[in-house]
Write a protein that holds these residues in place. Structure first.
Motif, mmCIF file in Angstrom:
data_model
loop_
_atom_site.group_PDB
_atom_site.id
_atom_site.type_symbol
_atom_site.label_atom_id
_atom_site.label_comp_id
_atom_site.label_asym_id
_atom_site.label_seq_id
_atom_site.Cartn_x
_atom_site.Cartn_y
_atom_site.Cartn_z
ATOM 1 N N GLY A 146 0.839 -1.164 -0.108
ATOM 2 C CA GLY A 146 -0.010 0.207 0.087
ATOM 3 C C GLY A 146 0.899 1.411 -0.024
ATOM 4 N N TRP A 147 2.025 1.146 -0.815
ATOM 5 C CA TRP A 147 2.804 2.360 -0.695
ATOM 6 C C TRP A 147 2.272 3.463 -1.237
ATOM 7 N N SER A 148 2.519 4.719 -0.717
ATOM 8 C CA SER A 148 2.098 6.118 -1.382
ATOM 9 C C SER A 148 3.222 6.400 -2.526
ATOM 10 N N ARG A 149 2.853 7.280 -3.154
ATOM 11 C CA ARG A 149 3.934 7.536 -4.214
ATOM 12 C C ARG A 149 5.230 8.111 -3.755
ATOM 13 N N ASP A 150 5.183 8.529 -2.593
ATOM 14 C CA ASP A 150 6.518 9.379 -1.878
ATOM 15 C C ASP A 150 7.356 8.129 -1.346
ATOM 16 N N LEU A 154 10.671 6.885 -2.768
ATOM 17 C CA LEU A 154 11.973 6.434 -1.977
ATOM 18 C C LEU A 154 12.636 5.263 -1.955
ATOM 19 N N GLN A 155 11.582 4.037 -2.239
ATOM 20 C CA GLN A 155 12.186 2.849 -2.457
ATOM 21 C C GLN A 155 13.079 2.625 -3.755
ATOM 22 N N ILE A 156 12.534 3.296 -4.957
ATOM 23 C CA ILE A 156 13.219 3.010 -6.190
ATOM 24 C C ILE A 156 14.580 3.962 -5.809
ATOM 25 N N TYR A 191 21.360 -2.514 3.606
ATOM 26 C CA TYR A 191 20.190 -1.547 4.342
ATOM 27 C C TYR A 191 20.688 -0.363 4.424
ATOM 28 N N VAL A 192 19.704 0.421 3.589
ATOM 29 C CA VAL A 192 19.949 2.053 3.828
ATOM 30 C C VAL A 192 19.279 2.953 4.707
ATOM 31 N N PHE A 193 20.174 3.414 5.740
ATOM 32 C CA PHE A 193 19.534 4.113 6.862
ATOM 33 C C PHE A 193 19.933 5.462 6.501
ATOM 34 N N ASP A 194 19.434 6.045 5.355
ATOM 35 C CA ASP A 194 19.470 7.440 4.921
ATOM 36 C C ASP A 194 18.495 8.172 5.578
ATOM 37 N N PHE A 195 18.548 8.532 6.784
ATOM 38 C CA PHE A 195 17.230 8.946 7.553
ATOM 39 C C PHE A 195 17.274 10.474 7.378
ATOM 40 N N LEU A 196 18.317 11.227 7.096
ATOM 41 C CA LEU A 196 18.366 12.769 7.058
ATOM 42 C C LEU A 196 18.504 13.127 5.662
ATOM 43 N N THR A 197 17.573 14.214 5.477
ATOM 44 C CA THR A 197 17.388 15.087 4.064
ATOM 45 C C THR A 197 17.409 16.401 4.598
ATOM 46 N N PHE A 198 17.781 17.207 3.749
ATOM 47 C CA PHE A 198 18.082 18.493 3.783
ATOM 48 C C PHE A 198 18.137 19.452 2.748
ATOM 49 N N SER A 199 17.271 20.704 2.941
ATOM 50 C CA SER A 199 17.625 21.698 1.813
ATOM 51 C C SER A 199 18.618 22.583 2.377
ATOM 52 N N LYS A 200 19.626 23.230 1.539
ATOM 53 C CA LYS A 200 20.406 24.110 1.956
ATOM 54 C C LYS A 200 19.818 25.464 2.208
ATOM 55 N N PRO A 201 20.311 26.528 3.062
ATOM 56 C CA PRO A 201 21.245 25.987 4.256
ATOM 57 C C PRO A 201 20.386 25.266 5.247
ATOM 58 N N PHE A 202 21.121 24.596 6.250
ATOM 59 C CA PHE A 202 20.482 23.983 7.109
ATOM 60 C C PHE A 202 21.207 24.236 8.509
ATOM 61 N N GLN A 203 20.789 23.920 9.799
ATOM 62 C CA GLN A 203 21.390 24.286 10.822
ATOM 63 C C GLN A 203 21.432 22.690 11.646
ATOM 64 N N LEU A 220 10.139 1.343 8.043
ATOM 65 C CA LEU A 220 9.973 1.201 6.561
ATOM 66 C C LEU A 220 11.022 0.420 5.769
ATOM 67 N N GLU A 221 12.410 0.881 6.104
ATOM 68 C CA GLU A 221 13.380 0.195 5.404
ATOM 69 C C GLU A 221 13.695 -1.359 5.795
ATOM 70 N N LEU A 222 13.124 -1.700 6.908
ATOM 71 C CA LEU A 222 13.036 -3.235 7.375
ATOM 72 C C LEU A 222 12.235 -4.113 6.384
ATOM 73 N N GLY A 223 11.044 -3.367 6.148
ATOM 74 C CA GLY A 223 9.805 -3.809 5.290
ATOM 75 C C GLY A 223 8.740 -4.381 6.218
ATOM 76 N N LYS A 224 7.913 -4.679 5.477
ATOM 77 C CA LYS A 224 6.528 -5.139 5.894
ATOM 78 C C LYS A 224 6.604 -6.400 6.735
ATOM 79 N N GLY A 225 5.811 -6.200 7.916
ATOM 80 C CA GLY A 225 5.886 -7.410 8.478
ATOM 81 C C GLY A 225 6.689 -7.525 10.005
ATOM 82 N N PHE A 226 7.571 -6.373 10.058
ATOM 83 C CA PHE A 226 8.225 -6.393 11.257
ATOM 84 C C PHE A 226 7.529 -5.640 12.301
#
Length: 351
Positions: A146-150, A154-156, A191-203, A220-226
């Motif tokens: 049931g993934w949203s487009r966002d 992210l998965q792609i 496994y990709v733990f790319d948790f942080l996303t920023f737009s510059k500038p950031f503090q 979400l990264e672990l996957g469905k069922g956990f």
């Protein structure tokens, strides 16, 4: 050379008839009729571009907007997507579609997976996937989860297709079929733990604020069922206390899953310790109707041959995967990235 010939006008009239017919069906089966119509539209455009050239799409947009001003979907960009949709899938649909269309001329096939997800999801998949196998993988995962487009985007972006089922495991020798295959497909590498996303500038305060979202993205990264059970989960074996980094229960596999995090390269000793933990959980936690407990060892690096060798004679089911953290921040901010300990601390919030 003008394309406004009598042949074009006859072809345009046929297209308009199909649009009017599709309008009636859209009110009944909105998504599948829309996707099916876009398939047929893409097919018609693809076939006639060889006759009328590159000006065709702009002319179609002008004429269709004049006759159907209330309808969306006839912009130049969307007409190009329709054409790309057809050319991407035509080898898998092809004659099968023609044979099964019968009276429903603007449908693909009744059971084609593209009909089961929204058009925006479809665009994302066929414009990003390298081939149809990858596309069908993301369609299947979207439907099941049931993934949203966002989330799909992210998965792609994280190349889930190339990571799913790629962990080094001993499941074939420790789990019966088909459980071993299902368990294998549950694990990823890396496994990709790319948790942080920023737009510059950031503090720095922006980093702190995003920490609260880590647990959601980790699951979400672990996957469905956990299902999360506990962090630093306590077990007492022979009057000695032991603490599991992370304990989950997998609702599809029907078993407990122990996850151990190592911020170093894999060494064989890690497998022995995880094997001990799995024995403890099977004895002290597992119920009679649960499947054997599975272990996942997440480390920063590994040699696949060495890892396979280390797991060869382990009698408990386990897999070893690498994990990645974001490393694109300036040096003065890299220290603020979440450590393994910080990730574990975030998991406490679920308890």
């Amino acid at each position: 050379m003008s394309i406004l010939t009598s042949e074009y006008k006859d072809w345009l009239n046929e297209l308009k008839l199909r649009i009017r017919s599709a309008q009636a069906k859209l009110s009944i089966v909105v998504n599948s009729a829309l996707i099916g119509f876009y398939w047929e539209l893409g097919k018609m455009i693809s076939e006639k571009e060889f006759v009328w050239g590159s000006k065709l799409i702009k002319q179609i947009e002008k004429d269709l907007r004049a006759d159907f001003p209330e309808l969306k979907g006839f912009s130049v960009s969307n007409l190009k997507y329709c054409r790309r949709f057809y050319t991407f899938y035509k080898s898998s649909i092809g004659q099968q579609a023609v044979d099964q269309l019968q009276d429903d001329r603007y449908s693909i096939t009744a059971n084609h997976p593209t009909l089961q997800i929204p058009w925006g999801h479809n665009i994302l998949i066929f414009s990003k996937a390298e081939d149809q196998n990858e596309a069908f993988f993301y369609i299947k995962e979207t439907i099941e989860n049931g993934w949203s487009r966002d989330v799909l985007a992210l998965q792609i972006k994280s190349k889930l297709y190339k990571r799913q089922g790629k962990a080094v495991t001993n499941f074939k020798s420790t789990l019966p079929n088909p459980l071993s295959d299902l368990a294998q497909q549950t694990l990823k590498d890396p496994y990709v733990f790319d948790f942080l996303t920023f737009s510059k500038p950031f503090q720095e305060k922006d980093i702190e604020r995003q920490l609260i979202t880590h647990i959601t993205k980790f699951l979400l990264e672990l996957g469905k069922g956990f299902a999360f059970i506990g962090q630093q989960y306590h077990l007492e074996v022979g009057e000695t206390d032991y603490y599991l980094d992370l304990l989950f229960y997998h609702t599809k596999l029907k078993c407990y899953v122990v996850i151990e995090l190592k911020n170093t390269k894999f060494i064989p000793e890690y497998a022995g310790k995880l094997n001990f933990y799995l024995s403890a959980v099977d004895t002290l936690v597992k119920q009679d109707d649960d499947k054997p407990t599975i272990g996942i060892l997440l480390c920063r690096d590994k040699n696949n041959f060495e890892t396979e060798f280390a797991l060869r004679d382990i009698n408990k089911p386990m897999g070893v995967s690498e994990f990645e953290l974001t490393e694109i921040l300036p040096d003065n901010l890299k220290s603020n990235l979440p450590s393994i300990e910080e990730i574990e601390e975030e998991l406490k919030k679920l308890e």
